[in-house]
Design a protein around this motif. Structure first.
Motif, PDB file in Angstrom:
ATOM      1  N   ASP A   1       0.848  -1.188   0.000  1.00 51.60           N
ATOM      2  CA  ASP A   1       0.000   0.000   0.000  1.00 51.60           C
ATOM      3  C   ASP A   1       0.886   1.242   0.000  1.00 51.60           C
ATOM      4  N   ASP A   2       0.494   2.260  -0.769  1.00 49.07           N
ATOM      5  CA  ASP A   2       1.293   3.487  -0.782  1.00 49.07           C
ATOM      6  C   ASP A   2       0.831   4.503   0.266  1.00 49.07           C
ATOM      7  N   GLU A  45       5.543  -0.569   1.894  1.00 44.14           N
ATOM      8  CA  GLU A  45       5.006   0.708   1.449  1.00 44.14           C
ATOM      9  C   GLU A  45       5.451   0.934   0.007  1.00 44.14           C
ATOM     10  N   GLY A  46       4.508   0.936  -0.896  1.00 45.01           N
ATOM     11  CA  GLY A  46       4.841   1.094  -2.302  1.00 45.01           C
ATOM     12  C   GLY A  46       3.596   1.094  -3.152  1.00 45.01           C
ATOM     13  N   ARG A  47       3.783   1.361  -4.426  1.00 47.49           N
ATOM     14  CA  ARG A  47       2.676   1.439  -5.376  1.00 47.49           C
ATOM     15  C   ARG A  47       2.471   0.110  -6.068  1.00 47.49           C
ATOM     16  N   SER A  85      -1.621   6.428   0.374  1.00 53.75           N
ATOM     17  CA  SER A  85      -2.190   7.677  -0.134  1.00 53.75           C
ATOM     18  C   SER A  85      -3.586   7.916   0.432  1.00 53.75           C
TER      19      SER A  85
END
Length: 348
Positions: free
Chosen positions: A44-45, A62-64, A47
Protein backbone atom coordinates in the motif's frame (compact mmCIF):
# COMPACT_ATOMS: atom_id res chain seq x y z
CA UNK A 1 -13.77 -27.08 -6.22
CA UNK A 2 -14.89 -27.17 -2.59
CA UNK A 3 -14.44 -23.83 -0.87
CA UNK A 4 -12.77 -23.56 2.53
CA UNK A 5 -15.21 -22.13 5.05
CA UNK A 6 -14.23 -18.58 6.05
CA UNK A 7 -12.49 -18.37 9.42
CA UNK A 8 -11.53 -22.07 9.61
CA UNK A 9 -7.84 -23.05 9.56
CA UNK A 10 -6.82 -24.24 6.08
CA UNK A 11 -5.28 -27.65 5.53
CA UNK A 12 -2.20 -25.85 4.16
CA UNK A 13 -1.47 -22.19 5.00
CA UNK A 14 -1.01 -20.13 1.86
CA UNK A 15 0.80 -16.89 1.11
CA UNK A 16 -1.10 -13.92 -0.28
CA UNK A 17 -0.28 -10.43 -1.51
CA UNK A 18 -2.99 -7.90 -0.66
CA UNK A 19 -2.65 -4.68 -2.64
CA UNK A 20 -4.36 -1.73 -0.97
CA UNK A 21 -4.46 -3.68 2.29
CA UNK A 22 -4.20 -0.53 4.43
CA UNK A 23 -7.59 0.66 3.19
CA UNK A 24 -11.07 -0.16 4.43
CA UNK A 25 -12.01 -3.37 2.62
CA UNK A 26 -8.41 -4.47 2.03
CA UNK A 27 -7.56 -4.34 5.73
CA UNK A 28 -10.65 -6.35 6.66
CA UNK A 29 -9.84 -9.02 4.07
CA UNK A 30 -6.19 -9.14 5.21
CA UNK A 31 -7.38 -9.64 8.79
CA UNK A 32 -9.70 -12.47 7.71
CA UNK A 33 -6.87 -14.18 5.84
CA UNK A 34 -4.62 -14.02 8.90
CA UNK A 35 -7.39 -15.27 11.17
CA UNK A 36 -7.85 -18.21 8.78
CA UNK A 37 -4.18 -19.15 9.25
CA UNK A 38 -2.65 -17.75 6.05
CA UNK A 39 0.45 -15.61 5.53
CA UNK A 40 -0.18 -12.08 4.26
CA UNK A 41 1.88 -9.28 2.77
CA UNK A 42 0.17 -5.90 2.42
CA UNK A 43 1.31 -3.56 -0.37
CA UNK A 44 0.00 0.00 0.00
CA UNK A 45 1.29 3.49 -0.78
CA UNK A 46 -0.73 4.98 2.13
CA UNK A 47 -2.19 7.68 -0.13
CA UNK A 48 -5.64 6.95 1.30
CA UNK A 49 -4.96 4.01 3.63
CA UNK A 50 -3.48 4.03 7.13
CA UNK A 51 -0.44 2.22 8.43
CA UNK A 52 -2.37 1.55 11.62
CA UNK A 53 -4.99 -0.36 9.59
CA UNK A 54 -2.50 -3.03 8.50
CA UNK A 55 -3.35 -6.07 10.66
CA UNK A 56 -0.79 -7.28 13.17
CA UNK A 57 0.93 -10.35 11.76
CA UNK A 58 0.94 -9.11 8.17
CA UNK A 59 4.17 -8.07 6.48
CA UNK A 60 3.96 -4.53 5.15
CA UNK A 61 5.54 -3.00 2.05
CA UNK A 62 5.01 0.71 1.45
CA UNK A 63 4.84 1.09 -2.30
CA UNK A 64 2.68 1.44 -5.38
CA UNK A 65 0.93 -1.39 -7.16
CA UNK A 66 2.70 -0.24 -10.34
CA UNK A 67 5.92 -1.48 -8.74
CA UNK A 68 4.58 -4.86 -7.62
CA UNK A 69 7.20 -6.64 -9.73
CA UNK A 70 9.80 -5.66 -7.12
CA UNK A 71 8.15 -7.83 -4.46
CA UNK A 72 6.04 -10.41 -6.30
CA UNK A 73 7.65 -13.85 -6.57
CA UNK A 74 6.52 -17.48 -7.00
CA UNK A 75 6.15 -17.88 -3.23
CA UNK A 76 2.78 -16.13 -3.44
CA UNK A 77 -0.24 -18.32 -4.06
CA UNK A 78 -2.49 -15.46 -5.15
CA UNK A 79 -3.03 -11.71 -5.25
CA UNK A 80 -6.05 -9.92 -3.82
CA UNK A 81 -6.19 -6.55 -5.58
CA UNK A 82 -7.83 -3.59 -3.80
CA UNK A 83 -5.41 -0.77 -4.67
CA UNK A 84 -7.38 1.87 -6.59
CA UNK A 85 -8.79 5.37 -6.50
CA UNK A 86 -12.48 5.11 -5.71
CA UNK A 87 -14.25 8.49 -5.50
CA UNK A 88 -16.83 8.95 -8.24
CA UNK A 89 -16.87 12.75 -8.06
CA UNK A 90 -13.10 13.03 -8.08
CA UNK A 91 -12.93 10.73 -11.09
CA UNK A 92 -15.14 13.13 -13.04
CA UNK A 93 -12.91 16.09 -12.10
CA UNK A 94 -9.61 14.24 -12.61
CA UNK A 95 -10.18 11.26 -14.93
CA UNK A 96 -6.49 10.92 -15.84
CA UNK A 97 -5.69 10.01 -12.23
CA UNK A 98 -8.17 7.15 -12.38
CA UNK A 99 -6.97 5.75 -15.68
CA UNK A 100 -3.34 5.93 -14.57
CA UNK A 101 -3.90 4.36 -11.15
CA UNK A 102 -6.76 1.93 -11.66
CA UNK A 103 -6.08 0.72 -15.18
CA UNK A 104 -2.36 1.49 -15.47
CA UNK A 105 -1.60 0.00 -12.06
CA UNK A 106 -3.44 -3.21 -12.88
CA UNK A 107 -1.64 -3.52 -16.23
CA UNK A 108 1.66 -3.55 -14.33
CA UNK A 109 0.31 -5.93 -11.68
CA UNK A 110 -0.89 -8.49 -14.26
CA UNK A 111 2.46 -8.36 -16.02
CA UNK A 112 4.26 -8.93 -12.70
CA UNK A 113 1.97 -11.86 -11.91
CA UNK A 114 2.62 -13.39 -15.33
CA UNK A 115 6.40 -12.98 -15.00
CA UNK A 116 6.50 -14.40 -11.47
CA UNK A 117 4.16 -17.32 -12.15
CA UNK A 118 1.45 -16.21 -9.70
CA UNK A 119 -1.70 -17.45 -11.41
CA UNK A 120 -4.61 -16.63 -9.10
CA UNK A 121 -6.33 -13.24 -8.64
CA UNK A 122 -9.31 -11.82 -6.76
CA UNK A 123 -10.20 -8.32 -7.95
CA UNK A 124 -12.14 -5.65 -6.08
CA UNK A 125 -14.64 -4.45 -8.67
CA UNK A 126 -17.77 -2.34 -8.25
CA UNK A 127 -21.45 -1.96 -9.08
CA UNK A 128 -20.44 1.34 -10.71
CA UNK A 129 -19.55 -0.75 -13.78
CA UNK A 130 -23.29 -1.09 -14.49
CA UNK A 131 -24.05 2.63 -14.57
CA UNK A 132 -27.78 3.35 -14.69
CA UNK A 133 -29.48 0.02 -13.87
CA UNK A 134 -31.99 -1.42 -16.31
CA UNK A 135 -33.75 -3.34 -13.53
CA UNK A 136 -34.19 -2.99 -9.78
CA UNK A 137 -32.41 -6.30 -9.15
CA UNK A 138 -29.06 -6.12 -10.92
CA UNK A 139 -27.52 -9.30 -12.32
CA UNK A 140 -24.10 -9.91 -13.83
CA UNK A 141 -25.63 -10.24 -17.29
CA UNK A 142 -27.13 -6.72 -17.19
CA UNK A 143 -25.58 -4.14 -19.55
CA UNK A 144 -22.44 -2.36 -18.34
CA UNK A 145 -22.52 1.36 -19.11
CA UNK A 146 -20.60 3.21 -16.38
CA UNK A 147 -21.40 6.89 -15.90
CA UNK A 148 -18.08 7.94 -14.34
CA UNK A 149 -14.38 7.45 -15.09
CA UNK A 150 -14.19 5.47 -11.84
CA UNK A 151 -16.72 2.91 -13.03
CA UNK A 152 -15.25 2.93 -16.53
CA UNK A 153 -11.74 2.26 -15.21
CA UNK A 154 -12.96 -0.68 -13.16
CA UNK A 155 -14.87 -2.10 -16.13
CA UNK A 156 -11.77 -1.74 -18.29
CA UNK A 157 -9.81 -3.73 -15.71
CA UNK A 158 -12.48 -6.45 -15.79
CA UNK A 159 -12.14 -6.65 -19.58
CA UNK A 160 -8.36 -6.82 -19.26
CA UNK A 161 -8.57 -9.63 -16.70
CA UNK A 162 -10.86 -11.60 -19.02
CA UNK A 163 -8.23 -11.36 -21.75
CA UNK A 164 -5.46 -12.40 -19.35
CA UNK A 165 -7.43 -15.48 -18.33
CA UNK A 166 -8.08 -16.54 -21.91
CA UNK A 167 -4.58 -15.85 -23.20
CA UNK A 168 -2.43 -16.90 -20.26
CA UNK A 169 -4.54 -19.18 -18.07
CA UNK A 170 -5.02 -16.81 -15.13
CA UNK A 171 -7.62 -17.96 -12.58
CA UNK A 172 -9.55 -14.84 -11.59
CA UNK A 173 -12.67 -13.71 -9.77
CA UNK A 174 -14.01 -10.15 -9.87
CA UNK A 175 -16.33 -9.21 -7.02
CA UNK A 176 -18.66 -6.32 -7.78
CA UNK A 177 -19.53 -4.59 -4.53
CA UNK A 178 -22.72 -2.70 -3.91
CA UNK A 179 -22.86 -0.62 -0.66
CA UNK A 180 -20.28 -1.87 1.84
CA UNK A 181 -20.60 -0.81 5.47
CA UNK A 182 -19.96 -1.98 9.02
CA UNK A 183 -16.68 -2.96 10.65
CA UNK A 184 -14.68 -6.01 11.63
CA UNK A 185 -13.33 -6.73 15.11
CA UNK A 186 -10.58 -9.35 15.29
CA UNK A 187 -11.37 -11.95 17.96
CA UNK A 188 -8.92 -11.86 20.86
CA UNK A 189 -6.67 -9.23 19.28
CA UNK A 190 -8.67 -6.15 20.22
CA UNK A 191 -8.15 -4.75 16.72
CA UNK A 192 -10.89 -3.04 14.73
CA UNK A 193 -11.12 -2.27 11.03
CA UNK A 194 -13.66 0.11 9.50
CA UNK A 195 -14.27 3.17 7.34
CA UNK A 196 -11.94 6.14 7.78
CA UNK A 197 -12.32 8.00 4.50
CA UNK A 198 -11.32 11.65 4.37
CA UNK A 199 -13.50 13.20 3.11
CA UNK A 200 -16.31 10.76 3.80
CA UNK A 201 -18.84 10.18 1.02
CA UNK A 202 -20.76 7.07 2.15
CA UNK A 203 -24.18 7.37 3.78
CA UNK A 204 -23.85 5.26 6.94
CA UNK A 205 -20.59 6.83 8.23
CA UNK A 206 -21.93 10.29 7.32
CA UNK A 207 -25.08 9.71 9.37
CA UNK A 208 -22.92 8.41 12.23
CA UNK A 209 -20.86 11.60 12.06
CA UNK A 210 -24.09 13.54 12.61
CA UNK A 211 -24.83 11.35 15.63
CA UNK A 212 -21.32 12.10 16.94
CA UNK A 213 -21.79 15.84 16.51
CA UNK A 214 -19.19 16.13 13.74
CA UNK A 215 -21.86 17.30 11.26
CA UNK A 216 -24.95 19.39 11.90
CA UNK A 217 -27.30 17.34 9.72
CA UNK A 218 -27.49 14.72 7.00
CA UNK A 219 -28.60 15.77 3.53
CA UNK A 220 -31.41 13.71 2.02
CA UNK A 221 -31.10 14.08 -1.75
CA UNK A 222 -34.68 13.83 -2.90
CA UNK A 223 -37.82 12.60 -1.13
CA UNK A 224 -40.08 12.15 -4.13
CA UNK A 225 -38.75 8.88 -5.56
CA UNK A 226 -41.22 6.06 -6.36
CA UNK A 227 -40.31 4.16 -3.18
CA UNK A 228 -42.19 3.46 0.05
CA UNK A 229 -40.91 6.60 1.81
CA UNK A 230 -39.81 8.65 -1.19
CA UNK A 231 -36.06 8.22 -0.67
CA UNK A 232 -33.55 6.11 -2.59
CA UNK A 233 -33.19 2.43 -1.78
CA UNK A 234 -29.78 0.74 -1.74
CA UNK A 235 -28.35 -2.71 -0.99
CA UNK A 236 -26.05 -2.66 2.06
CA UNK A 237 -23.62 -5.48 2.77
CA UNK A 238 -21.56 -6.02 5.92
CA UNK A 239 -17.83 -5.69 5.25
CA UNK A 240 -17.14 -8.95 7.12
CA UNK A 241 -19.55 -10.79 4.79
CA UNK A 242 -17.72 -9.18 1.90
CA UNK A 243 -14.41 -10.47 3.28
CA UNK A 244 -15.83 -13.99 3.57
CA UNK A 245 -16.62 -13.87 -0.15
CA UNK A 246 -12.99 -13.07 -0.98
CA UNK A 247 -11.71 -16.14 0.85
CA UNK A 248 -14.26 -18.29 -0.92
CA UNK A 249 -13.35 -16.72 -4.27
CA UNK A 250 -9.72 -17.76 -3.82
CA UNK A 251 -10.82 -21.38 -3.70
CA UNK A 252 -13.39 -21.05 -6.50
CA UNK A 253 -11.05 -19.51 -9.09
CA UNK A 254 -10.52 -21.78 -12.11
CA UNK A 255 -7.51 -21.49 -14.48
CA UNK A 256 -8.49 -19.81 -17.73
CA UNK A 257 -11.80 -18.50 -16.36
CA UNK A 258 -12.77 -15.01 -15.23
CA UNK A 259 -15.74 -15.32 -12.88
CA UNK A 260 -17.66 -12.11 -12.10
CA UNK A 261 -19.99 -12.04 -9.09
CA UNK A 262 -22.16 -9.35 -7.53
CA UNK A 263 -21.97 -9.02 -3.76
CA UNK A 264 -25.05 -7.72 -1.98
CA UNK A 265 -27.79 -8.89 0.36
CA UNK A 266 -30.45 -8.97 -2.33
CA UNK A 267 -32.70 -6.54 -0.48
CA UNK A 268 -32.62 -2.80 -0.03
CA UNK A 269 -32.96 -0.14 2.64
CA UNK A 270 -34.02 3.45 2.03
CA UNK A 271 -32.09 6.54 3.09
CA UNK A 272 -34.73 7.21 5.73
CA UNK A 273 -34.48 3.64 7.03
CA UNK A 274 -30.73 4.09 7.43
CA UNK A 275 -31.20 7.38 9.31
CA UNK A 276 -33.85 5.89 11.61
CA UNK A 277 -31.70 2.83 12.30
CA UNK A 278 -28.80 5.09 13.28
CA UNK A 279 -31.10 6.96 15.67
CA UNK A 280 -32.18 3.69 17.26
CA UNK A 281 -28.67 2.24 17.55
CA UNK A 282 -26.90 5.36 18.80
CA UNK A 283 -29.67 6.97 20.85
CA UNK A 284 -28.73 10.32 19.29
CA UNK A 285 -30.86 12.70 17.23
CA UNK A 286 -30.01 12.92 13.54
CA UNK A 287 -31.34 16.11 11.95
CA UNK A 288 -32.18 15.94 8.24
CA UNK A 289 -31.95 18.56 5.51
CA UNK A 290 -33.88 17.94 2.30
CA UNK A 291 -31.83 18.66 -0.81
CA UNK A 292 -32.45 18.35 -4.53
CA UNK A 293 -32.02 15.03 -6.25
CA UNK A 294 -28.54 14.26 -7.51
CA UNK A 295 -28.13 13.54 -11.20
CA UNK A 296 -27.86 9.85 -11.94
CA UNK A 297 -29.27 8.58 -8.64
CA UNK A 298 -31.60 5.64 -9.46
CA UNK A 299 -34.59 5.10 -7.19
CA UNK A 300 -33.66 1.51 -6.35
CA UNK A 301 -30.33 -0.29 -6.72
CA UNK A 302 -30.22 -3.81 -5.33
CA UNK A 303 -27.94 -6.73 -6.24
CA UNK A 304 -28.81 -10.22 -7.25
CA UNK A 305 -26.12 -12.33 -5.57
CA UNK A 306 -27.38 -15.70 -6.80
CA UNK A 307 -24.21 -16.34 -8.80
CA UNK A 308 -22.04 -15.78 -5.69
CA UNK A 309 -24.23 -18.21 -3.78
CA UNK A 310 -24.06 -20.84 -6.52
CA UNK A 311 -20.40 -20.52 -7.53
CA UNK A 312 -18.75 -19.45 -4.28
CA UNK A 313 -21.07 -21.03 -1.75
CA UNK A 314 -21.40 -17.58 -0.18
CA UNK A 315 -24.29 -16.57 2.06
CA UNK A 316 -24.29 -13.26 4.01
CA UNK A 317 -24.24 -13.94 7.74
CA UNK A 318 -25.01 -10.37 8.88
CA UNK A 319 -27.77 -9.11 6.55
CA UNK A 320 -29.67 -7.01 9.11
CA UNK A 321 -29.22 -3.25 8.75
CA UNK A 322 -29.15 -2.87 12.54
CA UNK A 323 -26.17 -5.24 12.83
CA UNK A 324 -24.29 -3.33 10.11
CA UNK A 325 -24.96 0.01 11.80
CA UNK A 326 -24.10 -1.30 15.28
CA UNK A 327 -20.65 -2.43 14.14
CA UNK A 328 -20.07 0.78 12.19
CA UNK A 329 -21.05 2.81 15.28
CA UNK A 330 -18.70 0.84 17.54
CA UNK A 331 -15.86 1.48 15.12
CA UNK A 332 -16.74 5.17 14.70
CA UNK A 333 -16.43 5.66 18.46
CA UNK A 334 -13.01 4.01 18.46
CA UNK A 335 -11.94 5.92 15.36
CA UNK A 336 -12.21 9.29 17.10
CA UNK A 337 -9.28 8.33 19.31
CA UNK A 338 -7.43 6.78 16.37
CA UNK A 339 -7.75 9.96 14.31
CA UNK A 340 -6.23 11.93 17.16
CA UNK A 341 -3.27 9.52 17.19
CA UNK A 342 -2.81 9.75 13.40
CA UNK A 343 -2.82 13.54 13.46
CA UNK A 344 -0.38 13.76 16.36
CA UNK A 345 2.51 12.34 14.33
CA UNK A 346 1.86 8.66 13.67
CA UNK A 347 2.18 7.49 10.08
CA UNK A 348 -0.98 7.07 8.08
Amino acid sequence: MTATAPGKPPATPRTYLVTGGAGYVGSVVAAHLLEAGHRVTVLDDLSTGFRTSVPAGADFVEGRVQDAARWLDPAYDAVLHFAACSQVGESVADPDKYWRNNLGGTIELLAAMRDSGVRRLVFSSTAATYGEPVSELVTETDPTAPTSPYGASKLAVDHMITGECRAHGLAAVSLRYFNVAGAHFSPGAGAAYGERHDPESHLIPIVLQVAQGQREAVSVFGEDYPTADGTCVRDYIHVADLADAHLLALEAAVPGEHLICNLGNGNGFSVRQVIETVREVTGHPVPEVIAERRDGDPAVLVASAERARERLGWVPRRPELSAIVEDAWSFAQRARDQRATDRSGATR
